[in-house]
Design an enzyme around this catalytic site. Structure first.
Site, PDB file in Angstrom:
ATOM      1  N   LYS A 221      14.793 -13.737   7.538  1.00  0.00           N
ATOM      2  CA  LYS A 221      14.286 -14.417   8.069  1.00  0.00           C
ATOM      3  C   LYS A 221      14.463 -15.681   8.332  1.00  0.00           C
ATOM      4  O   LYS A 221      15.142 -16.401   7.363  1.00  0.00           O
ATOM      5  CB  LYS A 221      12.973 -15.107   7.399  1.00  0.00           C
ATOM      6  CG  LYS A 221      11.741 -13.341   7.076  1.00  0.00           C
ATOM      7  CD  LYS A 221      10.307 -13.855   6.597  1.00  0.00           C
ATOM      8  CE  LYS A 221       9.607 -12.703   7.285  1.00  0.00           C
ATOM      9  NZ  LYS A 221       8.229 -12.664   5.870  1.00  0.00           N
ATOM     10  N   ARG A 255      10.137  -6.493  -0.399  1.00  0.00           N
ATOM     11  CA  ARG A 255      10.424  -5.492   1.125  1.00  0.00           C
ATOM     12  C   ARG A 255      11.961  -6.453   1.559  1.00  0.00           C
ATOM     13  O   ARG A 255      11.766  -7.793   2.214  1.00  0.00           O
ATOM     14  CB  ARG A 255       9.003  -6.327   1.610  1.00  0.00           C
ATOM     15  CG  ARG A 255       9.458  -5.318   2.730  1.00  0.00           C
ATOM     16  CD  ARG A 255       7.486  -6.329   3.717  1.00  0.00           C
ATOM     17  NE  ARG A 255       7.825  -5.699   5.376  1.00  0.00           N
ATOM     18  CZ  ARG A 255       7.699  -6.331   6.440  1.00  0.00           C
ATOM     19  NH1 ARG A 255       8.872  -7.003   6.115  1.00  0.00           N
ATOM     20  NH2 ARG A 255       7.972  -5.113   7.831  1.00  0.00           N
TER      21      ARG A 255
END
Length: 274
Positions: A221, A255
């Site tokens: 991210k 995740r």
């Protein structure tokens, strides 16, 4: 966690591998469009030690175009059929904030978990509120209760204190509806500045006070590459560092895009601390 009658032990950290059946997810390496790509990715996740497969059909990256319910379901029908065929025993999570999409995924393909990035309908895509509902309970909460599947509740709140207050209320609502298996996701990258993301990571162990499993999704991210430079393709090392910190602060599920590396993190952390 009760997954369709099977008990899954989240006391031992689990790795959830990502499959995006979208043309526009923020990390190009996660986009799988063809039958072969989806099949290969599903098999890779399990072969590398993942125990869950998260399938998404609606990109939530900033600036991503809206897609209709019908298009999201079309993509998921194509992807879920392949994943179920290739890995019939895998635990499948579906990444959606839409009740009708959740219902289709569970009833037609036996999806095991609903992964909602809207915090129960507070947002759709990033910073886009959903239509107001005339009900005491969000529609996605009511649908998950009807479907009787575990639910991942992700926060879009910017600070830990706001998050804890909201989670407490939302978990109570879910319990009132009869939802028993709830997983909390602090929502790194959603509704938070770079500094707020790292402040949350610094305090993440406090989420354990809610006595529910914690999922962390920080894979590649912008909180990584905006700090150290590069882009999603060069953010694996930073991802591994933050996944390690997350496990040491009590995360139960990672995740990730890179399953093999995350499984290695789990093995090392288990040996040292967990």
């Amino acid at each position: 966690m009760n997954v369709r009658g099977r008990l899954m032990n989240l006391g031992e950290p689990q790795v959830m591998g990502i499959i995006n059946v979208t043309p526009d997810s923020f990390y190009a390496g996660s986009r799988k469009q063809t039958e072969k790509e989806i099949a290969d990715r599903a098999n890779q996740i399990i072969q590398e030690g993942g125990t869950m497969i998260d399938v998404g059909a609606f990109s939530t990256r900033p600036g991503a175009p809206q897609v209709s319910d019908e298009e999201e379901m079309r993509r998921l029908r194509f992807g879920l059929e392949i994943v179920r065929r290739e890995q019939p025993d895998a635990v499948i999570s579906v990444d959606t904030f839409r009740p009708d999409v959740a219902q289709m995924s569970v009833e037609e393909f036996g999806a095991d978990i609903i992964n909602d990035v809207s915090e129960g309908g507070i947002t759709g895509v990033v910073n886009t509120p959903l239509a107001h509902e005339d009900s005491d309970y969000p529609a996605i909460f009511r649908m998950v209760a009807q479907l009787r599947v575990p639910y991942i509740l992700m926060s879009v709140k910017p600070t830990l204190s706001e998050m804890m207050i909201a989670f407490s209320k939302e978990v109570q609502q879910l319990h009132e509806l009869g939802v028993k298996d709830i997983i909390l996701d602090p929502g790194y990258g959603f509704g938070k500045t770079l500094e707020q993301n790292y402040q949350l990571m610094n305090e993440a162990e406090k989420l354990k006070a809610l006595r529910l499993p914690i999922l962390v999704g920080i894979s590649r991210k912008s909180m990584i590459f905006k700090l150290i430079g590069g882009d999603p393709t060069s953010s694996l090392n930073g991802t591994t560092i933050l996944n390690t910190i997350s496990l040491l602060k009590g995360a139960n599920i990672l995740r990730v895009h890179d399953v093999k590396e995350a499984v290695e993190v789990v093995k090392i952390c288990k040996q040292l601390y967990l």
